[in-house]
Design an enzyme around this catalytic site. Structure first.
Site, PDB file in Angstrom:
ATOM      1  CG  ASN A 276      -0.570  -5.964 -15.709  1.00  0.00           C
ATOM      2  OD1 ASN A 276      -1.063  -5.118 -16.472  1.00  0.00           O
ATOM      3  ND2 ASN A 276      -0.737  -7.267 -15.918  1.00  0.00           N
TER       4      ASN A 276
ATOM      5  CG  HIS B 238      -4.292 -10.696 -15.784  1.00  0.00           C
ATOM      6  ND1 HIS B 238      -3.872 -10.666 -17.097  1.00  0.00           N
ATOM      7  CD2 HIS B 238      -4.797 -11.936 -15.573  1.00  0.00           C
ATOM      8  CE1 HIS B 238      -4.099 -11.848 -17.649  1.00  0.00           C
ATOM      9  NE2 HIS B 238      -4.661 -12.633 -16.752  1.00  0.00           N
TER      10      HIS B 238
ATOM     11  CB  SER C 211      -5.479 -10.037 -10.095  1.00  0.00           C
ATOM     12  OG  SER C 211      -6.306 -11.171 -10.057  1.00  0.00           O
TER      13      SER C 211
ATOM     14  CG  MET D 108      -3.100  -5.317 -24.847  1.00  0.00           C
ATOM     15  SD  MET D 108      -3.680  -6.074 -23.294  1.00  0.00           S
ATOM     16  CE  MET D 108      -4.230  -7.650 -23.900  1.00  0.00           C
TER      17      MET D 108
ATOM     18  N   GLY E  56      -8.237   2.351 -23.235  1.00  0.00           N
ATOM     19  CA  GLY E  56      -7.855   3.218 -22.117  1.00  0.00           C
ATOM     20  C   GLY E  56      -8.951   3.497 -21.105  1.00  0.00           C
ATOM     21  CB  SER E  57     -12.112   1.859 -20.065  1.00  0.00           C
ATOM     22  OG  SER E  57     -11.756   0.578 -19.626  1.00  0.00           O
ATOM     23  CG  ASN E  58      -8.507  -0.475 -16.298  1.00  0.00           C
ATOM     24  OD1 ASN E  58      -8.935  -0.527 -15.145  1.00  0.00           O
ATOM     25  ND2 ASN E  58      -8.684  -1.457 -17.176  1.00  0.00           N
TER      26      ASN E  58
ATOM     27  CB  ILE F   1       5.619  -9.556 -22.291  1.00  0.00           C
ATOM     28  CG1 ILE F   1       4.244 -10.251 -22.366  1.00  0.00           C
ATOM     29  CG2 ILE F   1       6.435 -10.087 -21.109  1.00  0.00           C
ATOM     30  CD1 ILE F   1       4.323 -11.728 -22.715  1.00  0.00           C
TER      31      ILE F   1
ATOM     32  CG  ASP G 117      -0.422 -11.859 -16.525  1.00  0.00           C
ATOM     33  OD1 ASP G 117      -0.185 -10.639 -16.470  1.00  0.00           O
ATOM     34  OD2 ASP G 117      -0.945 -12.396 -17.514  1.00  0.00           O
TER      35      ASP G 117
HETATM   36  C1  GAR Z   1      -8.562  -4.610 -19.440  1.00  0.00           C
HETATM   37  O1  GAR Z   1      -9.550  -5.587 -19.264  1.00  0.00           O
HETATM   38  C2  GAR Z   1      -7.255  -5.081 -18.827  1.00  0.00           C
HETATM   39  O2  GAR Z   1      -7.404  -5.788 -17.632  1.00  0.00           O
HETATM   40  C3  GAR Z   1      -6.729  -5.960 -19.910  1.00  0.00           C
HETATM   41  O3  GAR Z   1      -7.034  -5.296 -21.111  1.00  0.00           O
HETATM   42  C4  GAR Z   1      -8.202  -4.499 -20.924  1.00  0.00           C
HETATM   43  C5  GAR Z   1      -7.865  -3.086 -21.331  1.00  0.00           C
HETATM   44  O4  GAR Z   1      -8.964  -2.248 -21.274  1.00  0.00           O
HETATM   45  N1  GAR Z   1      -5.331  -6.183 -19.765  1.00  0.00           N
HETATM   46  C6  GAR Z   1      -4.732  -7.319 -20.062  1.00  0.00           C
HETATM   47  O5  GAR Z   1      -5.310  -8.276 -20.531  1.00  0.00           O
HETATM   48  C7  GAR Z   1      -3.235  -7.347 -19.819  1.00  0.00           C
HETATM   49  N2  GAR Z   1      -2.736  -8.651 -19.911  1.00  0.00           N
HETATM   50  P1  GAR Z   1      -8.806  -0.673 -21.235  1.00  0.00           P
HETATM   51  O6  GAR Z   1      -7.822  -0.274 -22.351  1.00  0.00           O
HETATM   52  O7  GAR Z   1     -10.179  -0.144 -21.511  1.00  0.00           O
HETATM   53  O8  GAR Z   1      -8.289  -0.261 -19.880  1.00  0.00           O
END
Ligand code: GAR
Length: 192
Positions: A110, A112, A139, A93, A18-20, A95, A148
């Site tokens: 999303n 990616h 992206s 993660m 969950g850093s995003n 679909i 994607d």
């Molecule tokens: C991120 O790098 C995101 O872009 C990727 O998973 C990571 C999650 O990090 N997402 C995908 O690959 C989706 N297909 P986070 O949980 O720290 O945000």
């Protein structure tokens, strides 16, 4: 959005760290931000991101992924209870089915970790390194029924150095993910 009347309501789907999500919550708390996060859902009941949502006083739910339809039906119920403008996938993660996308009926974005259309799916950094690419990146795109493949809203690249490995590349790309996701959401919202 011709005239801006208050913040737009968004929900976020996560699967883990969950850093995003964290960076979006942080951004959304700024006075100038055009959106607020009112709901977080994870397919993983133990996702760290859920704890952060709780700390930030955001309604959140971990829904066991017993099956795609189980997860999607429960999520849809929760989403429909809110007056949402947008759903954002942030490290989600799974679909989503076309049926979910249609029933939800609001736009979905999303993030990616690649320069789409290159490297859809998993292991993006490994693929970029193996191909000796000069650049990697992230992206933000609209979600449609093909993985994607929806319209790209915003992209940013980073240079791949000789010394880079999967870990260092992931770190660099994650940093720009945190930078572009809030920008992409605002760009998208102001284009509605
Ligand atoms: C991120 O790098 C995101 O872009 C990727 O998973 C990571 C999650 O990090 N997402 C995908 O690959 C989706 N297909 P986070 O949980 O720290 O945000």
């Amino acid at each position: 959005m011709e005239k801006y009347l208050g913040k737009k309501n968004i929900a976020i789907f996560i699967s883990g760290r969950g850093s995003n999500l964290k960076s979006l919550i942080k951004y959304s708390k700024k006075k100038k931000s055009l959106f607020k996060i009112i709901l977080v859902i994870s397919n993983n009941t133990k996702a760290d991101g859920l704890k952060y949502a709780t700390k930030s006083n955001i309604k959140n739910f971990g829904i066991k992924y017993r099956s795609k339809s189980y997860f999607e039906n429960r999520s849809l119920k929760l989403l429909k209870q809110q007056n949402l403008d947008l759903l954002c996938l942030a490290g989600f993660m799974k679909i989503l089915s076309y049926s979910f996308i249609r029933k939800f009926s609001k736009p979905i974005l999303n993030i990616h970790p690649s320069l789409l259309p290159k490297y859809k799916g998993l292991n993006t950094h490994l693929k970029a390194l193996r191909n000796n690419d000069k650049f990697a990146g992230a992206s933000v795109h609209k979600v449609n029924q093909k993985l994607d493949s929806g319209k790209i809203i915003l992209q940013k690249k980073v240079k791949i150095l000789k010394k880079d490995n999967i870990k260092s590349l992931e770190k660099k790309v994650l940093k720009i993910e945190h930078e572009i996701y809030p920008k992409a959401i605002e760009k998208f919202l102001t284009s509605l």
